[in-house]
Design an enzyme around this catalytic site. Structure first.
Site, mmCIF file in Angstrom:
data_model
loop_
_atom_site.group_PDB
_atom_site.id
_atom_site.type_symbol
_atom_site.label_atom_id
_atom_site.label_comp_id
_atom_site.label_asym_id
_atom_site.label_seq_id
_atom_site.Cartn_x
_atom_site.Cartn_y
_atom_site.Cartn_z
ATOM 1 N N SER A 45 0.806 -1.227 0.000
ATOM 2 C CA SER A 45 0.000 0.000 0.000
ATOM 3 C C SER A 45 0.834 1.271 0.000
ATOM 4 O O SER A 45 0.316 2.333 -0.360
ATOM 5 C CB SER A 45 -0.902 0.015 1.240
ATOM 6 O OG SER A 45 -0.121 -0.170 2.404
ATOM 7 N N ASP A 342 -3.617 8.268 7.523
ATOM 8 C CA ASP A 342 -4.765 7.534 8.070
ATOM 9 C C ASP A 342 -4.394 6.660 9.254
ATOM 10 O O ASP A 342 -5.108 5.738 9.594
ATOM 11 C CB ASP A 342 -5.422 6.690 6.961
ATOM 12 C CG ASP A 342 -4.463 5.657 6.378
ATOM 13 O OD1 ASP A 342 -3.311 5.560 6.849
ATOM 14 O OD2 ASP A 342 -4.871 4.933 5.443
ATOM 15 N N HIS A 345 -0.692 4.852 6.936
ATOM 16 C CA HIS A 345 0.001 5.323 5.736
ATOM 17 C C HIS A 345 0.288 6.804 5.849
ATOM 18 O O HIS A 345 -0.377 7.514 6.589
ATOM 19 C CB HIS A 345 -0.866 5.037 4.498
ATOM 20 C CG HIS A 345 -1.308 3.611 4.425
ATOM 21 N ND1 HIS A 345 -2.509 3.191 4.945
ATOM 22 C CD2 HIS A 345 -0.690 2.514 3.954
ATOM 23 C CE1 HIS A 345 -2.616 1.881 4.774
ATOM 24 N NE2 HIS A 345 -1.527 1.441 4.180
#
Ligand code: NAG
Ligand code: NAG
Length: 372
Positions: A45, A342, A345
């Site tokens: 991610s 968040d 990340h």
């Protein structure tokens, strides 16, 4: 300097000298013209630019809604960020268009500037690896899976050994960060944390073996990034909160988890050194994401960042992690004032800072823009 090949040839030699001098005076990075024609990237991610969202099709995901993407693209776009991710900053610095995710165009894309194979939640190790500990990971996409996709794409866009070697020799491979999730999922499942040490040699060997496979296919420049200081990540700080002050360092990061990342990184660095010795014709770039991120943990105000260990998007609680980031979550301020987007990340801002450390030094060996 080969990196000036893209300057217009029509100019006189003296004009070129003037241009170069101006560029140097303005402190432009030496690789301004771009020395790589393409980027092929692998990971999770941290650099996924749309493969995961493509994979889930019509399934629901917070990634498909604002505030994801609010800063740069101003719309959700498959990145797990408010804006750009690291591979975007590398592409921009190398004067390439943003690198498209592979999966949406896997059967048709020409990928003239490369492709990104990274997927949210991907692990380095295949999911079967964890079976011996009765442990499962949420998705069955490993570095091996991404490498298989890459070989299929290569077969299509550069069939035949000569074409393949030519294409790869002009490309930058960004191999990671990968492996972070192998640890995240173990810690997140509340399994005994010391046991994670035994994954390190296997994960590092796995990354090294795929780097070697890429070299054997014809890659000439591979960047291998290390893992972040996970003890400074809001999701870790809230998930493994401790009443014992000695569990924290002077920056309020969890020491054990940062030490763990440092152990992984030390082993990875050894593997990069080993690969260099075995492949003298290949540029191996070790990128120190850990060190680059610690810069804004140590001195957030120097980068215009407020508290570096709280999330911009989330909920209540000391780290703003009381709720996951989604369309109904709270955005606590301008994302550019935060390092964490968040809770897990980073923000466009944080990735910008890290990428500068990788492109121009001091957080890559050699600095990426000086690697060509
Ligand atoms: C493995 O995990 C499953 C489900 O979490 C559990 O039912 C089972 O008892 C576990 N087996 C062992 C050997 O720990
Ligand atoms: C956002 O996440 C929270 C839990 O963290 C959930 O209760 C809420 O329904 C979610 N909102 C949307 C729109 O998915």
């Amino acid at each position: 300097m080969a990196s000036f090949r893209c300057q217009h040839r029509s100019g006189s030699a003296s004009l070129s000298v003037v241009l170069i001098s101006v560029l140097l005076l303005l402190n432009f990075p030496v690789g301004l013209c771009g020395c790589y024609k393409r980027i092929f990237s692998f990971g999770d991610s941290i650099i996924d630019t749309g493969n995961f969202v493509h994979l889930i099709g019509n399934g629901p995901s917070a990634l498909k809604e604002l505030p994801y993407g609010m800063t740069f693209f101003r719309r959700p776009n498959g990145r797990v960020c408010d804006g750009r991710v690291l591979v975007d900053f590398y592409a921009l610095a190398l004067q390439l268009p943003l690198i498209p995710p592979n999966l949406p165009e896997k059967d048709t894309g020409g990928f003239p500037n490369g492709a990104n194979f990274a997927v949210f939640a991907a692990t380095a190790m295949p999911s079967d690896y964890f079976k011996r500990w009765n442990h499962t990971v949420p998705i069955k996409i490993s570095l091996g899976t991404q490498m298989q996709w890459f070989k299929e794409t290569l077969q299509r866009i550069a069939p035949g050994e000569g074409d393949r070697r030519q294409l790869l020799s002009e490309s930058l491979i960004v191999l990671g960060e990968i492996g972070g999730n192998d640890y995240n999922f173990w810690f997140g499942a509340r399994r005994p944390r010391e046991m994670a040490y035994q994954f390190i040699p296997d994960i590092v060997k796995c990354i090294g073996s795929y780097a070697q496979e890429l070299i054997n296919l014809g890659a000439k420049a591979i960047m291998i990034p290390n893992n972040f200081p996970i003890g400074c990540v809001p999701a870790y700080l809230s998930g493994f909160e401790s009443n014992n002050p000695t569990d924290y360092d002077e920056f309020h990061c969890l020491k054990w988890y940062n030490d763990f990342s440092a152990q992984h990184n030390q082993a990875l660095r050894g593997e990069v050194d080993r690969l260099r010795a075995a492949n003298p014709g290949t540029k191996l770039i070790y990128a120190d994401y850990y060190g680059a991120a610690m810069e804004f943990v140590r001195n957030p105000h120097g980068f215009g960042i407020g508290d570096p260990v709280v999330a911009c998007c989330g909920g209540e609680g000391p780290y703003h992690t009381g709720m996951g980031c989604n369309s109904t979550a709270k955005v606590w301020g301008k994302p550019g004032d935060f390092a964490s987007w968040d809770g897990m990340h980073m923000t466009d801002k944080a990735y910008d800072v890290i990428s500068q450390g990788v492109l121009n030094g001091a957080f890559a060996d050699p600095p990426l823009l000086r690697s060509c």
